[in-house]
Write a protein that holds these residues in place. Structure first.
Motif, PDB file in Angstrom:
ATOM      1  N   ALA A  83      -2.718  15.562   7.991  1.00 19.18           N
ATOM      2  CA  ALA A  83      -3.284  14.919   9.175  1.00 19.18           C
ATOM      3  C   ALA A  83      -2.516  13.643   9.508  1.00 19.18           C
ATOM      4  O   ALA A  83      -2.024  12.934   8.623  1.00 19.18           O
ATOM      5  N   THR A  84      -2.420  13.344  10.777  1.00 20.94           N
ATOM      6  CA  THR A  84      -1.645  12.198  11.255  1.00 20.94           C
ATOM      7  C   THR A  84      -2.108  10.897  10.617  1.00 20.94           C
ATOM      8  O   THR A  84      -1.288  10.064  10.227  1.00 20.94           O
ATOM      9  N   VAL A  85      -3.398  10.706  10.479  1.00 22.03           N
ATOM     10  CA  VAL A  85      -3.893   9.445   9.911  1.00 22.03           C
ATOM     11  C   VAL A  85      -3.514   9.325   8.435  1.00 22.03           C
ATOM     12  O   VAL A  85      -3.090   8.252   7.986  1.00 22.03           O
ATOM     13  N   GLU A  86      -3.629  10.405   7.684  1.00 22.32           N
ATOM     14  CA  GLU A  86      -3.246  10.360   6.273  1.00 22.32           C
ATOM     15  C   GLU A  86      -1.745  10.143   6.125  1.00 22.32           C
ATOM     16  O   GLU A  86      -1.309   9.389   5.263  1.00 22.32           O
ATOM     17  N   ARG A  87      -0.974  10.782   6.984  1.00 22.63           N
ATOM     18  CA  ARG A  87       0.483  10.602   6.940  1.00 22.63           C
ATOM     19  C   ARG A  87       0.840   9.136   7.238  1.00 22.63           C
ATOM     20  O   ARG A  87       1.693   8.547   6.566  1.00 22.63           O
ATOM     21  N   ALA A  88       0.168   8.538   8.204  1.00 23.18           N
ATOM     22  CA  ALA A  88       0.415   7.124   8.542  1.00 23.18           C
ATOM     23  C   ALA A  88       0.011   6.206   7.382  1.00 23.18           C
ATOM     24  O   ALA A  88       0.729   5.252   7.059  1.00 23.18           O
ATOM     25  N   ILE A  89      -1.106   6.491   6.744  1.00 21.46           N
ATOM     26  CA  ILE A  89      -1.558   5.689   5.594  1.00 21.46           C
ATOM     27  C   ILE A  89      -0.553   5.806   4.449  1.00 21.46           C
ATOM     28  O   ILE A  89      -0.191   4.797   3.830  1.00 21.46           O
ATOM     29  N   LEU A  90      -0.098   7.010   4.167  1.00 20.87           N
ATOM     30  CA  LEU A  90       0.860   7.221   3.088  1.00 20.87           C
ATOM     31  C   LEU A  90       2.191   6.532   3.383  1.00 20.87           C
ATOM     32  O   LEU A  90       2.771   5.881   2.507  1.00 20.87           O
ATOM     33  N   ARG A  91       2.672   6.657   4.610  1.00 23.78           N
ATOM     34  CA  ARG A  91       3.915   5.978   4.989  1.00 23.78           C
ATOM     35  C   ARG A  91       3.785   4.475   4.776  1.00 23.78           C
ATOM     36  O   ARG A  91       4.682   3.834   4.226  1.00 23.78           O
ATOM     37  N   LEU A  92       2.690   3.931   5.243  1.00 21.74           N
ATOM     38  CA  LEU A  92       2.443   2.486   5.150  1.00 21.74           C
ATOM     39  C   LEU A  92       2.414   2.034   3.695  1.00 21.74           C
ATOM     40  O   LEU A  92       3.092   1.069   3.312  1.00 21.74           O
ATOM     41  N   ALA A  93       1.667   2.719   2.863  1.00 17.76           N
ATOM     42  CA  ALA A  93       1.540   2.331   1.452  1.00 17.76           C
ATOM     43  C   ALA A  93       2.874   2.467   0.718  1.00 17.76           C
ATOM     44  O   ALA A  93       3.247   1.582  -0.069  1.00 17.76           O
ATOM     45  N   LEU A  94       3.582   3.550   0.962  1.00 19.41           N
ATOM     46  CA  LEU A  94       4.870   3.735   0.305  1.00 19.41           C
ATOM     47  C   LEU A  94       5.871   2.668   0.745  1.00 19.41           C
ATOM     48  O   LEU A  94       6.647   2.158  -0.066  1.00 19.41           O
ATOM     49  N   PHE A  95       5.862   2.323   2.010  1.00 16.83           N
ATOM     50  CA  PHE A  95       6.744   1.261   2.492  1.00 16.83           C
ATOM     51  C   PHE A  95       6.393  -0.069   1.810  1.00 16.83           C
ATOM     52  O   PHE A  95       7.286  -0.793   1.366  1.00 16.83           O
ATOM     53  N   GLU A  96       5.111  -0.359   1.720  1.00 12.19           N
ATOM     54  CA  GLU A  96       4.708  -1.610   1.071  1.00 12.19           C
ATOM     55  C   GLU A  96       5.136  -1.636  -0.397  1.00 12.19           C
ATOM     56  O   GLU A  96       5.569  -2.672  -0.900  1.00 12.19           O
ATOM     57  N   MET A  97       5.022  -0.514  -1.079  1.00 14.23           N
ATOM     58  CA  MET A  97       5.429  -0.460  -2.488  1.00 14.23           C
ATOM     59  C   MET A  97       6.940  -0.584  -2.638  1.00 14.23           C
ATOM     60  O   MET A  97       7.423  -1.342  -3.463  1.00 14.23           O
ATOM     61  N   ARG A  98       7.668   0.179  -1.850  1.00 16.07           N
ATOM     62  CA  ARG A  98       9.122   0.280  -2.041  1.00 16.07           C
ATOM     63  C   ARG A  98       9.887  -0.889  -1.426  1.00 16.07           C
ATOM     64  O   ARG A  98      10.757  -1.438  -2.076  1.00 16.07           O
ATOM     65  N   GLN A  99       9.603  -1.236  -0.204  1.00 18.86           N
ATOM     66  CA  GLN A  99      10.393  -2.247   0.471  1.00 18.86           C
ATOM     67  C   GLN A  99       9.779  -3.651   0.439  1.00 18.86           C
ATOM     68  O   GLN A  99      10.498  -4.629   0.493  1.00 18.86           O
ATOM     69  N   MET A 100       8.462  -3.736   0.377  1.00 19.46           N
ATOM     70  CA  MET A 100       7.817  -5.053   0.404  1.00 19.46           C
ATOM     71  C   MET A 100       7.386  -5.476  -1.004  1.00 19.46           C
ATOM     72  O   MET A 100       6.841  -6.543  -1.185  1.00 19.46           O
ATOM     73  N   HIS A 101       7.594  -4.582  -1.962  1.00 22.52           N
ATOM     74  CA  HIS A 101       7.312  -4.845  -3.378  1.00 22.52           C
ATOM     75  C   HIS A 101       5.859  -5.239  -3.645  1.00 22.52           C
ATOM     76  O   HIS A 101       5.570  -6.046  -4.516  1.00 22.52           O
ATOM     77  N   LEU A 102       4.945  -4.639  -2.871  1.00 21.79           N
ATOM     78  CA  LEU A 102       3.522  -4.810  -3.135  1.00 21.79           C
ATOM     79  C   LEU A 102       3.208  -4.069  -4.431  1.00 21.79           C
ATOM     80  O   LEU A 102       3.659  -2.928  -4.604  1.00 21.79           O
ATOM     81  N   PRO A 103       2.489  -4.686  -5.346  1.00 18.85           N
ATOM     82  CA  PRO A 103       2.181  -3.995  -6.607  1.00 18.85           C
ATOM     83  C   PRO A 103       1.522  -2.643  -6.350  1.00 18.85           C
ATOM     84  O   PRO A 103       0.689  -2.487  -5.449  1.00 18.85           O
ATOM     85  N   PHE A 104       1.889  -1.673  -7.171  1.00 11.81           N
ATOM     86  CA  PHE A 104       1.424  -0.299  -7.039  1.00 11.81           C
ATOM     87  C   PHE A 104      -0.095  -0.212  -6.888  1.00 11.81           C
ATOM     88  O   PHE A 104      -0.609   0.417  -5.969  1.00 11.81           O
ATOM     89  N   LYS A 105      -0.820  -0.846  -7.796  1.00 17.69           N
ATOM     90  CA  LYS A 105      -2.286  -0.746  -7.764  1.00 17.69           C
ATOM     91  C   LYS A 105      -2.867  -1.336  -6.489  1.00 17.69           C
ATOM     92  O   LYS A 105      -3.833  -0.808  -5.936  1.00 17.69           O
TER      93      LYS A 105
END
Length: 146
Positions: A83-105
Motif C-alpha cells: 500500500a502507498t502509505v506503508e511504502r511511504a512510511i518504510l521509505r521515510l524510516a529507511l532514509f532516516e536510518m541510513r542517511q540521517m543516522h537516526l538510531p534504529f530503534k
C-alpha cells in the motif's frame, strides 16, 4: 507532539501524495512542499532548513535505492502490492536510518506510530517486520565494513 514528529508526519503526508516519476523535478518538489504546507495549515514550517524538507527531498532523491531495500526485505510482497502509505512510511524510516543516522530503534518506533495513525489494521506489524529485517541486514553490513 514534538516538532520533529510533527515534521515527520508532514513529510509522510506529502510523500504519500507525490507521484514518483522521472518528470518530477526538485523545483516541482519544492512547489508541492510549499503548496502542501499552505493546505495543511502549517504556515510556520519553512521549507529551507526544516527536517520535513530534508526528509521529503532525501526520500525523493533516494526512492529507488529505498524501494530496492524494501523489496528485498518485504518477503513475499511485490513492491507494487505494498500500500502507498506503508511504502511511504518504510521509505521515510529507511532514509532516516541510513542517511540521517537516526538510531534504529527510534526509526522503527516512529514508523510504527505513523503506521498506527495512517495505515490499515495490520500496517504496524508489516512495517515493523520489514524494518527489523532491513535494520538487521544494515547492522550486519556495517559490522562487516568496520
Amino acid at each position: 507532539m514534538k516538532q520533529r514528529q510533527r515534521e515527520r508526519r508532514f513529510a509522510l503526508q506529502l510523500l504519500y501524495a507525490l507521484p514518483f516519476h522521472p518528470a518530477l523535478t526538485e523545483a516541482d518538489l519544492a512547489r508541492a512542499f510549499d503548496n502542501f504546507r499552505a493546505d495543511a495549515n502549517c504556515p510556520d514550517l519553512e521549507r529551507e532548513g526544516s527536517y520535513a524538507w530534508e526528509l521529503v527531498r532525501g526520500v525523493w532523491q533516494h526512492h529507488e535505492e529505498l524501494d530496492a531495500i524494501i523489496a528485498q526485505h518485504a518477503t513475499g510482497w511485490k513492491l507494487s502490492r505494498i500500500a502507498t502509505v506503508e511504502r511511504a512510511i518504510l521509505r521515510l524510516a529507511l532514509f532516516e536510518m541510513r542517511q540521517m543516522h537516526l538510531p534504529f530503534k527510534v526509526a522503527v518506533n516512529e514508523a510504527v506510530e505513523l503506521a498506527k495513525a495512517f495505515g490499515e489494521e495490520g500496517s504496524r506489524v508489516f512495517v515493523n517486520g520489514v524494518l527489523n529485517a532491513a535494520g538487521k541486514a544494515l547492522a550486519l553490513h556495517e559490522a562487516a565494513c568496520a
